[in-house]
Design an enzyme around this catalytic site. Structure first.
Site, PDB file in Angstrom:
ATOM      1  N   GLY A 144      23.363  53.460  40.320  1.00  0.00           N
ATOM      2  CA  GLY A 144      24.160  54.775  40.343  1.00  0.00           C
ATOM      3  C   GLY A 144      24.653  55.129  41.693  1.00  0.00           C
ATOM      4  O   GLY A 144      24.229  54.881  42.551  1.00  0.00           O
TER       5      GLY A 144
ATOM      6  N   GLN B  11      28.322  60.357  48.163  1.00  0.00           N
ATOM      7  CA  GLN B  11      27.698  59.459  48.809  1.00  0.00           C
ATOM      8  C   GLN B  11      28.588  58.650  49.800  1.00  0.00           C
ATOM      9  O   GLN B  11      28.168  57.870  50.538  1.00  0.00           O
ATOM     10  CB  GLN B  11      26.676  58.362  48.185  1.00  0.00           C
ATOM     11  CG  GLN B  11      25.338  59.279  47.296  1.00  0.00           C
ATOM     12  CD  GLN B  11      24.620  58.599  46.483  1.00  0.00           C
ATOM     13  OE1 GLN B  11      25.021  58.252  45.222  1.00  0.00           O
ATOM     14  NE2 GLN B  11      23.570  57.912  47.089  1.00  0.00           N
TER      15      GLN B  11
ATOM     16  N   CYS C 223      17.140  55.609  46.453  1.00  0.00           N
ATOM     17  CA  CYS C 223      18.322  56.464  46.660  1.00  0.00           C
ATOM     18  C   CYS C 223      19.208  55.620  47.943  1.00  0.00           C
ATOM     19  O   CYS C 223      18.504  55.250  48.914  1.00  0.00           O
ATOM     20  CB  CYS C 223      18.244  57.982  47.236  1.00  0.00           C
ATOM     21  SG  CYS C 223      19.931  58.701  47.292  1.00  0.00           S
ATOM     22  N   LEU C 224      20.386  55.318  47.516  1.00  0.00           N
ATOM     23  CA  LEU C 224      21.006  54.444  48.536  1.00  0.00           C
ATOM     24  C   LEU C 224      21.344  55.423  49.865  1.00  0.00           C
ATOM     25  O   LEU C 224      21.646  54.564  50.905  1.00  0.00           O
ATOM     26  CB  LEU C 224      22.306  54.033  47.855  1.00  0.00           C
ATOM     27  CG  LEU C 224      22.277  53.066  46.777  1.00  0.00           C
ATOM     28  CD1 LEU C 224      23.781  52.605  46.212  1.00  0.00           C
ATOM     29  CD2 LEU C 224      21.741  51.793  47.209  1.00  0.00           C
TER      30      LEU C 224
ATOM     31  N   HIS D 297      19.439  62.419  38.538  1.00  0.00           N
ATOM     32  CA  HIS D 297      19.351  62.083  40.088  1.00  0.00           C
ATOM     33  C   HIS D 297      20.901  62.039  40.638  1.00  0.00           C
ATOM     34  O   HIS D 297      21.073  62.551  41.739  1.00  0.00           O
ATOM     35  CB  HIS D 297      19.050  60.765  40.251  1.00  0.00           C
ATOM     36  CG  HIS D 297      19.009  59.931  41.772  1.00  0.00           C
ATOM     37  ND1 HIS D 297      18.054  59.536  42.275  1.00  0.00           N
ATOM     38  CD2 HIS D 297      20.121  59.679  42.587  1.00  0.00           C
ATOM     39  CE1 HIS D 297      18.237  59.302  43.702  1.00  0.00           C
ATOM     40  NE2 HIS D 297      19.578  59.295  43.700  1.00  0.00           N
ATOM     41  N   GLU D 298      21.803  61.728  40.037  1.00  0.00           N
ATOM     42  CA  GLU D 298      23.204  61.787  40.223  1.00  0.00           C
ATOM     43  C   GLU D 298      23.794  63.186  40.174  1.00  0.00           C
ATOM     44  O   GLU D 298      24.614  63.587  41.368  1.00  0.00           O
ATOM     45  CB  GLU D 298      24.055  60.731  39.566  1.00  0.00           C
ATOM     46  CG  GLU D 298      23.706  59.331  39.563  1.00  0.00           C
ATOM     47  CD  GLU D 298      23.459  58.708  40.783  1.00  0.00           C
ATOM     48  OE1 GLU D 298      24.129  59.374  41.832  1.00  0.00           O
ATOM     49  OE2 GLU D 298      22.644  57.783  40.940  1.00  0.00           O
TER      50      GLU D 298
ATOM     51  N   HIS E 129      22.814  65.031  43.274  1.00  0.00           N
ATOM     52  CA  HIS E 129      23.714  64.672  44.282  1.00  0.00           C
ATOM     53  C   HIS E 129      24.840  65.557  44.385  1.00  0.00           C
ATOM     54  O   HIS E 129      25.538  66.147  45.497  1.00  0.00           O
ATOM     55  CB  HIS E 129      24.186  63.159  44.317  1.00  0.00           C
ATOM     56  CG  HIS E 129      23.248  62.509  45.136  1.00  0.00           C
ATOM     57  ND1 HIS E 129      22.793  62.101  46.382  1.00  0.00           N
ATOM     58  CD2 HIS E 129      22.667  61.164  44.627  1.00  0.00           C
ATOM     59  CE1 HIS E 129      22.019  61.331  46.544  1.00  0.00           C
ATOM     60  NE2 HIS E 129      21.799  60.404  45.550  1.00  0.00           N
TER      61      HIS E 129
HETATM   62  O1  GNR Z   1      19.951  52.350  42.780  1.00  0.00           O
HETATM   63  C1  GNR Z   1      19.399  53.447  42.484  1.00  0.00           C
HETATM   64  N1  GNR Z   1      18.095  53.454  41.845  1.00  0.00           N
HETATM   65  C2  GNR Z   1      17.392  54.528  41.236  1.00  0.00           C
HETATM   66  C3  GNR Z   1      16.282  54.319  40.782  1.00  0.00           C
HETATM   67  C4  GNR Z   1      15.499  55.180  40.160  1.00  0.00           C
HETATM   68  C5  GNR Z   1      16.074  56.473  39.858  1.00  0.00           C
HETATM   69  C6  GNR Z   1      17.385  56.843  40.392  1.00  0.00           C
HETATM   70  C7  GNR Z   1      18.255  55.706  40.992  1.00  0.00           C
HETATM   71  S1  GNR Z   1      19.489  56.025  41.676  1.00  0.00           S
HETATM   72  C8  GNR Z   1      19.642  54.786  43.011  1.00  0.00           C
HETATM   73  C9  GNR Z   1      21.158  54.890  43.550  1.00  0.00           C
HETATM   74  C10 GNR Z   1      21.666  56.178  44.128  1.00  0.00           C
HETATM   75  O2  GNR Z   1      21.276  56.510  45.124  1.00  0.00           O
HETATM   76  N2  GNR Z   1      22.024  56.849  43.469  1.00  0.00           N
HETATM   77  O3  GNR Z   1      22.525  57.993  43.888  1.00  0.00           O
HETATM   78 NI    NI Z   2      20.822  58.759  45.362  1.00  0.00          NI
END
Ligand code: GNR
Ligand code: NI
Length: 173
Positions: A45, A50, A93-94, A135-136, A139
């Protein structure tokens, strides 16, 4: 075009993103770049913030290596329902490379959004997809998964990240 992913602590990651007014060619270009950047990372995601764009825009693809790719483009996403039942996933999270933690969230959610073609859609998600969507969407509101950890853990993590960014590998006293 690959875009640079911002990492914590970067004040941009804490800003609230603005809705898009229309889905035009610039929006599509950005979404294509975001998908390319997410696949290259690799991640499942990516939110526009980001890559430094303060718009309510998300790309997701939770398909595994061998499977056919299944990209999802979510514009102005709005979670309209979340289940009482929760689930726990190990999240990464990236924007916080190398850090993983178990996070509890609603197990299911229902989402309204605009798709790549500018059409209004609704989606019911569960499992990893539901976790990733939440999660997104966090953000877009300046929230990171470390915000759900204890203050002690979060402070420790941020201290380490600041040192990493300054290039300090060891601290000797
Ligand atoms: O790559 C991602 N893996 C992930 C694993 C578990 C829960 C959420 C994520 S999102 C993350 C990529 C990211 O930072 N998206 O904002
Ligand atoms: Ni993230």
């Amino acid at each position: 075009m690959l875009r640079k992913i911002l990492t914590e602590p970067d004040p941009i990651l804490r800003k609230k993103c603005e809705p898009l007014e229309k889905v035009d060619i610039d929006t599509k270009n950005l979404m294509d770049d975001m998908l390319e950047t997410m696949y290259a990372a690799p991640g499942i995601g990516l939110a526009a913030v980001q890559v430094g764009i303060l718009k309510r825009l998300i790309v997701i693809d939770i398909s595994k290596g061998e499977e056919q790719k299944k990209p999802l483009f979510l514009i102005n996403p709005k979670i309209i329902n979340q289940s009482k039942k929760t689930s726990v996933y190990e999240e990464g999270c990236l924007s916080i490379p190398g850090l993983f933690a178990e996070i509890e969230r609603p197990a299911e959610c229902i989402l309204k959004y605009i798709d790549y073609h500018g059409k209004e859609k609704e989606l019911k998600a569960e499992g990893l997809l539901a976790t990733c969507i939440q999660h997104e969407v966090d953000h877009l509101n300046g929230v990171l998964f470390i915000d759900y950890l204890s203050k002690l853990k979060k402070d420790m993590i941020i201290k380490k990240l600041v040192k990493q960014k300054k290039g300090i590998e060891r601290v000797i006293v």
